[in-house]
Scaffold this motif. Structure first.
Motif, PDB file in Angstrom:
ATOM      1  N   GLY A 137      -2.976   0.247  -7.783  1.00 58.52           N
ATOM      2  CA  GLY A 137      -2.982   1.583  -7.646  1.00 58.52           C
ATOM      3  C   GLY A 137      -3.888   2.370  -9.004  1.00 58.52           C
ATOM      4  O   GLY A 137      -2.881   1.917  -9.827  1.00 58.52           O
ATOM      5  N   TYR A 188      -8.251  -4.942   1.165  1.00 61.22           N
ATOM      6  CA  TYR A 188      -8.405  -3.586   1.370  1.00 61.22           C
ATOM      7  C   TYR A 188      -8.607  -3.094   0.041  1.00 61.22           C
ATOM      8  O   TYR A 188      -7.469  -2.920  -1.163  1.00 61.22           O
ATOM      9  N   GLU A 198       1.015  -1.244   0.353  1.00 58.18           N
ATOM     10  CA  GLU A 198       0.526  -0.063  -0.308  1.00 58.18           C
ATOM     11  C   GLU A 198       0.367   1.228  -0.097  1.00 58.18           C
ATOM     12  O   GLU A 198       0.124   2.011  -0.649  1.00 58.18           O
ATOM     13  N   VAL A 248      -3.051  -1.450   7.488  1.00 56.12           N
ATOM     14  CA  VAL A 248      -3.547  -2.291   5.801  1.00 56.12           C
ATOM     15  C   VAL A 248      -1.925  -2.253   5.776  1.00 56.12           C
ATOM     16  O   VAL A 248      -1.401  -1.526   5.433  1.00 56.12           O
ATOM     17  N   VAL A 297      -5.389  -3.619  -2.296  1.00 56.71           N
ATOM     18  CA  VAL A 297      -3.794  -4.665  -1.923  1.00 56.71           C
ATOM     19  C   VAL A 297      -4.714  -5.782  -1.043  1.00 56.71           C
ATOM     20  O   VAL A 297      -5.537  -5.747  -0.168  1.00 56.71           O
ATOM     21  N   LEU A 356      -6.572   2.152  -4.483  1.00 60.51           N
ATOM     22  CA  LEU A 356      -6.032   1.242  -3.946  1.00 60.51           C
ATOM     23  C   LEU A 356      -6.382  -0.482  -3.579  1.00 60.51           C
ATOM     24  O   LEU A 356      -7.789   0.240  -3.088  1.00 60.51           O
ATOM     25  N   GLY A 416      -0.867  -5.656  -4.989  1.00 53.40           N
ATOM     26  CA  GLY A 416      -1.465  -4.738  -4.725  1.00 53.40           C
ATOM     27  C   GLY A 416      -1.713  -3.444  -6.504  1.00 53.40           C
ATOM     28  O   GLY A 416       0.143  -3.883  -6.796  1.00 53.40           O
ATOM     29  N   VAL A 420      -5.312   5.069   4.591  1.00 52.94           N
ATOM     30  CA  VAL A 420      -4.900   4.060   5.021  1.00 52.94           C
ATOM     31  C   VAL A 420      -5.002   4.130   6.386  1.00 52.94           C
ATOM     32  O   VAL A 420      -3.858   4.209   6.981  1.00 52.94           O
ATOM     33  N   GLN A 431      -4.256   8.746   1.259  1.00 51.95           N
ATOM     34  CA  GLN A 431      -3.355   8.130   2.487  1.00 51.95           C
ATOM     35  C   GLN A 431      -4.322   7.866   3.711  1.00 51.95           C
ATOM     36  O   GLN A 431      -3.502   6.917   4.596  1.00 51.95           O
TER      37      GLN A 431
END
Length: 603
Positions: A69, A43, A14, A62, A36, A34, A67, A58, A55
């Motif tokens: 994004g 998530y 992430e 996490v 992940v 994103l 992942g 998150v 951000q």
């Protein structure tokens, strides 16, 4: 162009993805997201607005080892968390991010997904559910269903696909949109720009259009449409502090041409407030609106940009506009109006010819605005007002994205001034909406690189001279097109008002002379076609660059439709690529043409 970052085989995927997306912020975007997962949890996190908003969502717990994004600029569907990527299939198994535009998404939805209800309005959501339907209805594996989907999709795309039941694999494919594989030790990454993942690796593998790539932590398998495995050597991205903006492009100029749709979106982002209004200093807007004449002062490409914006400004604001060469104006100043306003167009903000005019207008006490790409530059400091282009570094000597950014910036300013002058009369010109349409049109044109390269090889590979012609605004684009061609390919190129070619210059037409006609105006288009016939009868080889609604069979370059006052933003793009390929095919240094410099600081 949107941004993609992905990784498989490394903890805290992430954070690696977020770091990569932050490096792609220069592209412009309105939402980010994103996905992940690790062996225990998964998530999916999305946010409208800046990456910092993502951000903040998150949480500390996490963590993922795989992942993908994405940063998105809205094309299909408004900016929202629902339309932000990644998109998940309705069965909850597949997660997809996508750059590009799927041209036949409605047709695919009706044919394969009739009756299904979607959460958003994006073409990407159609694609992820299309792949899921092929898996469920045809009993196909993820890779086989992905491959089948690619065969029925029309448009540009860069895809990264994850099946939650296969938490160690990312499936990748591209067509026209950029995407790279980055190689690591016990991990691999994907990115739409090498710049995003240079903190992870400098070793990359290119992907060709229509290939399907399977990426795991320890291998990268590239297959063509026939299922054959392709062996391709990796390469090391040799980037240093002065070079890093170029990424893996062979020349800055090509990268900067590609960035123009992004610049349109970035300008919209920078100068639109939360209510959708123009966010420009109201004192500046009022001073322009109160003037009785606008003087645009510039050199070279910026001068051509001023001419390209003249009719736009006059039509919307009803203020007369003069466009003047800095080097001439400073020493031969014409009679000025009673309340002039001066606009200085300059990429670098250091152009000596323009500065000597600014010094004089400051001495006379006239208000001034510098529109530049460089904050803190001399013309920016010394003018009363500054508007920045937010185009990112322009390194190639031959300016491309600064030209279109200047026109776009003037369009935004024009809307603000027009609203003060006559709100009711000018409510129909929405610069942000029209620039969004223009950005999509520009993106379509930059996707035509291979076709334009072949066109150049056919018409311009050996010629020593060429002519661009057009009428009205097309004439001004012809002037810029000719400047680009002569700057970097050293072809003796001239831009002419189409009707003037026959008043003397047609004597230079001989067998095989390339003449390129630009046609975006229905009133003057037939006349320009007549002028093309005149030169054809003298042996010229003609190329027609024409708006879609005016195109005829046999026209070589067809432009997407945009607002009639903004056609220069789209029509100039193929001419930039024509100049680029004319130079490259001759083996010249595209970015550093002889005798020229990026910033001209002498008069």
């Amino acid at each position: 162009m949107c941004g993609i970052v992905g990784i498989v085989g490394k903890d805290h995927a992430e954070q690696i993805i977020i770091n990569g997306l932050q490096r792609l912020e220069y592209r412009g975007y309105d939402s980010a997201g994103l996905f992940v997962s690790d062996e225990k949890q998964e998530y999916l996190i999305k946010s409208q607005g800046r990456i910092k908003n993502l951000q903040e969502k998150v949480a500390n717990d996490v963590n993922g080892t795989i992942g993908i994004g994405h940063t998105r600029w809205a094309t299909h569907g408004k900016p929202s968390e629902e339309n932000a990527h990644p998109h998940t299939s309705q069965n909850g198994k597949l997660v997809l991010v996508h750059n590009g535009v799927i041209e036949n998404f409605e047709e695919l939805s009706q044919k394969y997904l009739a009756g299904e209800i979607f959460y958003g309005q994006t073409d990407t959501e159609i694609v992820v559910n299309l792949i899921a339907s092929f898996m469920e209805n045809d009993g196909l594996s993820t890779k086989a269903a992905f491959k089948k989907a690619i065969t029925v999709i029309r448009g540009s795309y860069a895809f990264a696909l994850v099946n939650k039941d296969e938490p160690e694999t990312i499936y990748v494919a591209k067509n026209k949109s950029p995407l790279l594989i980055g190689l690591g030790t016990d991990f691999n990454v994907i990115a739409s720009d090498a710049l995003a993942v240079l903190d992870q690796t400098h070793e990359f593998v290119e992907i060709a259009d229509n290939e399907l790539v399977t990426v795991t932590a320890d291998k990268v398998i590239i297959e063509n449409q026939d299922g054959e495995t392709i062996q391709r050597d990796s390469y090391e991205a040799q980037l240093d502090a002065s070079d890093i903006e170029k990424g893996t492009y062979p020349f800055y100029m090509l990268k900067e041409i590609d960035e123009q749709p992004t610049v349109m979106r970035k300008l919209t982002q920078e100068y639109r407030d939360d209510q959708g209004n123009v966010n420009i200093d109201q004192e500046l807007v009022k001073e322009v609106a109160d003037s009785d004449r606008i003087y645009i002062v510039a050199c070279g490409t910026s001068y051509n940009a001023g001419w390209a914006a003249k009719s736009l400004i006059e039509t919307v604001t009803q203020i007369p506009v003069e466009v003047q060469l800095s080097s001439e104006f400073g020493y031969n100043m014409p009679l000025l109006s009673k309340k002039p306003f001066f606009i200085f167009l300059t990429q670098s903000g250091e152009t000596a010819d323009s500065r000597q005019v600014l010094v004089q207008t400051n001495r006379l006490g006239f208000p001034s605005l510098t529109i530049t790409n460089v904050a803190g530059s001399t013309l920016s400091r010394e003018a009363k007002y500054t508007l920045l282009l937010h185009a990112g570094p322009e390194i190639a000597v031959a300016s491309t994205k600064a030209y279109t950014a200047q026109i776009a910036m003037l369009a935004i300013l024009t809307q603000a001034v027009g609203e003060i002058k006559d709100k009711k009369a000018n409510a129909s010109f929405d610069a942000f909406h029209e620039l969004s349409i223009a950005a999509a049109g520009m993106e379509a044109m930059v996707d035509e690189k291979d076709y334009l390269a072949n066109l150049v090889e056919q018409y311009l590979s050996t010629t020593r001279n060429a002519f661009y012609i057009g009428r009205g605004n097309d004439y001004h684009v012809a002037s810029e097109a000719a400047l680009k061609l002569k700057e970097i390919s050293y072809v003796q190129a001239e831009g002419f008002a189409a009707g003037e070619l026959k008043h003397g210059t047609i004597a230079l037409i001989e067998e095989g002379t390339p003449v390129l006609g630009i046609i975006t105006d229905d009133k003057t288009g037939p006349h320009t076609r007549g002028n093309l016939k005149e030169v054809e009868s003298r042996g010229a080889n003609t190329i027609v660059i024409v708006s879609e609604d005016l195109a005829r069979e046999g026209d070589q370059v067809v432009l997407p439709m945009v607002h009639p006052l903004l056609t220069s933003l789209v029509s100039v793009v193929p001419t930039q690529l024509i100049a680029y390929y004319a130079s490259m095919q001759r083996g010249y240094d595209v970015d550093k043409p002889r005798n020229l410099a990026k910033s001209v600081t002498v008069e």
